[in-house]
Design an enzyme around this catalytic site. Structure first.
Site, PDB file in Angstrom:
ATOM      1  CG  PHE A  26      39.371  28.968  51.884  1.00  0.00           C
ATOM      2  CD1 PHE A  26      38.784  27.901  52.227  1.00  0.00           C
ATOM      3  CD2 PHE A  26      39.314  29.462  50.803  1.00  0.00           C
ATOM      4  CE1 PHE A  26      37.171  27.948  51.828  1.00  0.00           C
ATOM      5  CE2 PHE A  26      38.264  29.996  50.805  1.00  0.00           C
ATOM      6  CZ  PHE A  26      37.459  28.684  51.230  1.00  0.00           C
ATOM      7  CD  GLN A  38      42.240  34.989  42.191  1.00  0.00           C
ATOM      8  OE1 GLN A  38      40.924  35.097  42.531  1.00  0.00           O
ATOM      9  NE2 GLN A  38      43.226  34.194  42.773  1.00  0.00           N
ATOM     10  CG  HIS A  90      38.658  29.564  38.722  1.00  0.00           C
ATOM     11  ND1 HIS A  90      38.338  27.307  38.532  1.00  0.00           N
ATOM     12  CD2 HIS A  90      38.361  28.877  40.910  1.00  0.00           C
ATOM     13  CE1 HIS A  90      38.570  27.197  39.723  1.00  0.00           C
ATOM     14  NE2 HIS A  90      38.590  27.746  40.590  1.00  0.00           N
ATOM     15  CG  LEU A 150      34.806  28.869  39.822  1.00  0.00           C
ATOM     16  CD1 LEU A 150      35.183  30.107  39.203  1.00  0.00           C
ATOM     17  CD2 LEU A 150      34.635  29.628  41.786  1.00  0.00           C
ATOM     18  CD  GLU A 175      41.657  25.771  42.095  1.00  0.00           C
ATOM     19  OE1 GLU A 175      41.167  25.893  43.489  1.00  0.00           O
ATOM     20  OE2 GLU A 175      42.180  25.997  41.400  1.00  0.00           O
ATOM     21  NE  ARG A 219      42.518  28.844  41.771  1.00  0.00           N
ATOM     22  CZ  ARG A 219      41.255  29.599  42.526  1.00  0.00           C
ATOM     23  NH1 ARG A 219      41.092  30.935  42.635  1.00  0.00           N
ATOM     24  NH2 ARG A 219      40.682  28.906  43.694  1.00  0.00           N
ATOM     25  CG  HIS A 276      36.631  33.631  40.650  1.00  0.00           C
ATOM     26  ND1 HIS A 276      35.293  34.188  40.787  1.00  0.00           N
ATOM     27  CD2 HIS A 276      37.192  33.768  41.868  1.00  0.00           C
ATOM     28  CE1 HIS A 276      35.137  33.984  41.275  1.00  0.00           C
ATOM     29  NE2 HIS A 276      36.266  33.906  42.496  1.00  0.00           N
ATOM     30  NE  ARG A 330      39.792  37.135  45.636  1.00  0.00           N
ATOM     31  CZ  ARG A 330      39.261  36.215  46.137  1.00  0.00           C
ATOM     32  NH1 ARG A 330      38.678  36.165  47.290  1.00  0.00           N
ATOM     33  NH2 ARG A 330      38.627  35.667  45.527  1.00  0.00           N
TER      34      ARG A 330
END
Lengths: 589, 86
Positions: A121, A242, A244, A254, A257, A288, A355, A400
Site C-alpha cells: 500500500f 482526510q 480523497h 470513492l 487511485e 492526494r 473520507h 492516516r
C-alpha cells in the site's frame, strides 16, 4: 433527577457496535464483565463493513518487514503529529492481533505456502524509508466485513447484551467528574432509558457526514463526538480530515487511485488536462492533497463541468475496454450502477470527497479519555474510554495511512477492554446517580417536541454540509475559514429554531435525524474553529496562506472545547515506549 | 402493511431505518427507493424487497452491483427495479 425513566445496570456500557466497540466488548464479556452494547443500527451494519482495503501488520510474509519500520512509516505518514508511544504500541501488537483474528475465523487471503498474503500500500517502506514494503493483510476485498462478523458472532457467544436500534443521547456525569453511563432512547418506541455503568466506552466512529461530498455511510454523524463535547470534554485535532481527490461528484463514493494509476486523467470543461499546470511532473498522480486542491481551484475559477460547473471529469475511455474490464471492474460496476454510464464510453464526473476523521476524543494508549480538566494536560476522565475513529489516541496524527484504521480499532478496542477490566476491579460498585446530566439530556429530547413554525432539519443539515464543503474543505485560507466559522455559527442559531412536523414517539426517524444533526453541528464547529486557528500546513490540513509545516510553533495537538468555543493545545508525545524518538523531518516520498 | 395510515407511516419509517446500512453505496441505492418507489410495488415485490434487506451488507452490495447473482433467482426483478431508480 427524572425518576420516571427506567434504569438498566451493567458493569460496562459500549456505545457503538463497529469493530472498535465489539473488540472491546468481547474482551470484557470474556472476562465475565456484564457488558451492554448500544447501537443505533443492527451491529453488522456498522461502517466497519465498508473497510475493504485491509489491516497492516509487519508479518514479513511477502517482503522483509518489522514493527519498527511500520512505526516509522506511520509517524512519517502522520506528518509527525502522531503520539509515538501509541504508535509503537500499535505496531508491536499488530502481528499478534492478525493471528488472533485468523484463529477467530477471519479468512485472510493466503500465499501458496499457506501464510497470510500481504499487499503493498502507499506509504509503506522497508528499512525506514527504503524500498516498498508489503504489509497489508486482507480477506479479499471484504476485510472489514469479515472482522465485524467474526467479532459479532464471538460477542453473541460470550453473552454480550445488545441494545439494537437504540440511540445514545448523552453521557451521565456526576459532580466529581465520573462518567456513570448514558441516557439512550429506543428508536422503536421513542422511550428513554438510563443505562448505568461503572465504565463507558465511546466507539461511535467518524463524522464524514459533516461534509456534503463524503465516502461515509449516512450513520456516520459523529454521535460520540457530540456527546463528549456536551459533557465538557474537548475534541483533539479536528482540523485533520482526510479527503480523497476522486469521489463521484454529488454522491461521494470513492474512485480508487488505481484508475489514475492505470492511466486515467482529469479534464476541465475546456477539455484541458489541467493537472499538467499544477504538477508538471507527477500530473494526475500527484499526492492526494495537491490533486484535491487543483480540482477545487478549477471549479472555483469557473472551469468546472456540467450545468452547475461544479465538478471535473476523469477520463478512462482511452485505456480501452479490455484494460477497464480487466483491471477496473469494481469502478466500472459502481459507475454503471450510480451514473448509468459506462466509463468505457464516457468520462466520470469527479469532486474531492471527505473520507476519514483523524481527530476525535483524546485518549491515551489504554483508551482512557484524557483532558486538561484539572492540573495537567492529560488527566483521565474517570469511567470514560474511547476507541476507533471517534477517538484520537493519536496514531494517525495529521494523516492516516491506508491499512491502519482496521488495525487501530482492534488494537485499541482490545487495549480499552483490558484497561476497563482493571478499572472495574478498583471500582466495584456503581456510584450514586447524581448530577443534572439526565435532566439535560431529557431537555435536549423535549426540545424537539416544540410545535409551530420553523425551519426543517433537512434544510439546516444540507446547508451545514455545503458550508463545510465550501469553507472548510481542501482549500483553506484565513479568509475562507473565518467566513466558514461565522457561517457555521449562524447555522447553529438556525438549528435552534428548527422544528419537527412529526412529534410521535414510535419509530420517529425524523427526531433521530434531528438529534444526529445536533451532533453534526457540534463536530462541524469544532472542525472549522480548529482549522481556522492552525496557521500551518501539515498532513491533511493544507493552508494556502501558510503552505509549510511549522514545527516550531505547531508541533502540538489542538483541543477544542464546546464551552465558549475555547481552543487549547498540548504537546505531541514524542517519546516512544522503548525505542528512540523519530524527530520531525521533511515528508518526501 | 396495515390499512391504518398511522401504522403504515410507522412501518415506512421502520423500513427506512432498515435501509440505513454500513456503506454509503447501499444508503444511496436503498433510501431513495423506499422514499419514491416502494409504495407503488406489488405485495409480492414488497416481500422481495424485504428479503433483500435481510442480506448482509457486502452480499447485498454485490447483488445490487450485478457482481454476484442472488441464490434466489426470483429476486432478480426487484434488484433491477432498485438499480433503475438510482
Amino acid at each position: 433527577m427524572s425518576s420516571s425513566i427506567p434504569v438498566r445496570r451493567f458493569d460496562t456500557l459500549v456505545i457503538g457496535a463497529g469493530g472498535g466497540g465489539l473488540r472491546a466488548a468481547l474482551q470484557l464479556a470474556q472476562a465475565e464483565s456484564h457488558v451492554a452494547v448500544v447501537s443505533k443500527v443492527f451491529p453488522t451494519r456498522s461502517h466497519t463493513v465498508a473497510a475493504q482495503g485491509g489491516m497492516n501488520a509487519a508479518l514479513a510474509n511477502v517482503l522483509p518487514d518489522n514493527w519498527h519500520w511500520h512505526m516509522f512509516d506511520t509517524i512519517k505518514g502522520s506528518d509527525y503529529l502522531a503520539d509515538q508511544d501509541a504508535v509503537e504500541y500499535m505496531c508491536r501488537a499488530a502481528p499478534r492481533l492478525v493471528v488472533e483474528l485468523e484463529h477467530a475465523g477471519v479468512p485472510f487471503s493466503r500465499l501458496d505456502n499457506g501464510k497470510i498474503y500481504q499487499r503493498p500500500f502507499g506509504g509503506q517502506s522497508q528499512n525506514f524509508g527504503g524500498d516498498q514494503a508489503a504489509r497489508t493483510c486482507a480477506a479479499a476485498d471484504r476485510t472489514g466485513h469479515a472482522i465485524l462478523h467474526s467479532l459479532y458472532q464471538q460477542n453473541i457467544h460470550a453473552k454480550t447484551h445488545f441494545f439494537d436500534e437504540y440511540l445514545a443521547l448523552d453521557l451521565i456525569r456526576d459532580e466529581s467528574g465520573y462518567i456513570l453511563g448514558a441516557v439512550v432512547i429506543e428508536i422503536e418506541t421513542g422511550e428513554p432509558l438510563i443505562i448505568e455503568a461503572k465504565a463507558t466506552l465511546l466507539a461511535t466512529g467518524g463524522a464524514g457526514q459533516i461534509f456534503r461530498t463524503n465516502t461515509n455511510a449516512h450513520i456516520n454523524t459523529g454521535d460520540g463526538l457530540g456527546m463528549a463535547l456536551r459533557a465538557g470534554i474537548p475534541l483533539q485535532d479536528m482540523e485533520f480530515f482526510q479527503f480523497h481527490p476522486t469521489g463521484i461528484a454529488g454522491k461521494g463514493m470513492l474512485i480508487t487511485e488505481g484508475a489514475r494509476g492505470e492511466g486515467g486523467y482529469l479534464l476541465n470543461k475546456d477539455g484541458e488536462r489541467f493537472m499538467e499546470r499544477y504538477a508538471p511532473n507527477a500530473k494526475d498522480l500527484a499526492s492526494r492533497d495537491v490533486v484535491s486542491r487543483a480540482i477545487y481551484t478549477e471549479v472555483k475559477e469557473g472551469r468546472g463541468c456540467g450545468p452547475n460547473a461544479d465538478h471535473v471529469m476523469l477520463k478512462l475511455e482511452h485505456l480501452g475496454p479490455e484494460v477497464i474490464q480487466k483491471r477496473l471492474p469494481g469502478i466500472r460496476a459502481t459507475i454503471q450502477t450510480f451514473l448509468h454510464i459506462d466509463p468505457i464510453n464516457e468520462p466520470i464526473p469527479i469532486y474531492p470527497t471527505a473520507h476519514y476523521t483523524m481527530g476525535g476524543i483524546p485518549t491515551n494508549r489504554y483508551g482512557q479519555v484524557v483532558a486538561p480538566l484539572g492540573n495537567t494536560a492529560e488527566e483521565t476522565v474517570p469511567g470514560l474510554y474511547a476507541a476507533g475513529e471517534c477517538a484520537c489516541v493519536s496514531v494517525h496524527g495529521a494523516n492516516r495511512l491506508g491499512g491502519n484504521s482496521l488495525l487501530d480499532i482492534v488494537v485499541f478496542g482490545r487495549a480499552a477492554g483490558n484497561h476497563i477490566i482493571e478499572f472495574l476491579e478498583e471500582n466495584r460498585y456503581h456510584r450514586p446517580l447524581t448530577g443534572d446530566s439526565v435532566d439535560k439530556a431529557m431537555a435536549r429530547l423535549a426540545r424537539w417536541d416544540q410545535k409551530g413554525e420553523g425551519e426543517s432539519v433537512k434544510q439546516v443539515r444540507d446547508d451545514l454540509k455545503k458550508t463545510m464543503e465550501d469553507y472548510c474543505g481542501v482549500f483553506r485560507t484565513d479568509e475562507v475559514l473565518a467566513e466558514g466559522v461565522d457561517k457555521v455559527i449562524e447555522l447553529e442559531q438556525r438549528l435552534e429554531n428548527a422544528r419537527l412536523r412529526d412529534h410521535s414517539k414510535v419509530f420517529n426517524t425524523a427526531r433521530v435525524e434531528a438529534l444526529e444533526l445536533e451532533n453534526l453541528m457540534d463536530v462541524a464547529i469544532a472542525t472549522v474553529c480548529s482549522a481556522h486557528a492552525r496557521k500551518e500546513s501539515r498532513g491533511a490540513h493544507s493552508r494556502i496562506d501558510f503552505p509549510d509545516r511549522d514545527d516550531e510553533r505547531w508541533l502540538k495537538h489542538t483541543l477544542f472545547f464546546k464551552e465558549e468555543r475555547r481552543l487549547d493545545y498540548k504537546p505531541v508525545r514524542m517519546k516512544p515506549l522503548s525505542v528512540d524518538s523519530f524527530p520531525p523531518k521533511a515528508r518526501v516520498y | 402493511m396495515g390499512a391504518n395510515p398511522e401504522t403504515s407511516e410507522r412501518d415506512k419509517a421502520r423500513l427506512q431505518w432498515r435501509c440505513r446500512r454500513g456503506m454509503l453505496e447501499l444508503d444511496l441505492l436503498l433510501e431513495p427507493f423506499v422514499e419514491n418507489v416502494y409504495d407503488k410495488l406489488s405485495e409480492e415485490e414488497k416481500q422481495q424487497f424485504h428479503a433483500l434487506l435481510d442480506f448482509q451488507d457486502q452480499e447485498l452490495l454485490e447483488c445490487l452491483m450485478l457482481q454476484k447473482k442472488p441464490e434466489d433467482g426470483r429476486l432478480n426483478g426487484i434488484i433491477s427495479k432498485v438499480r433503475s431508480t438510482v
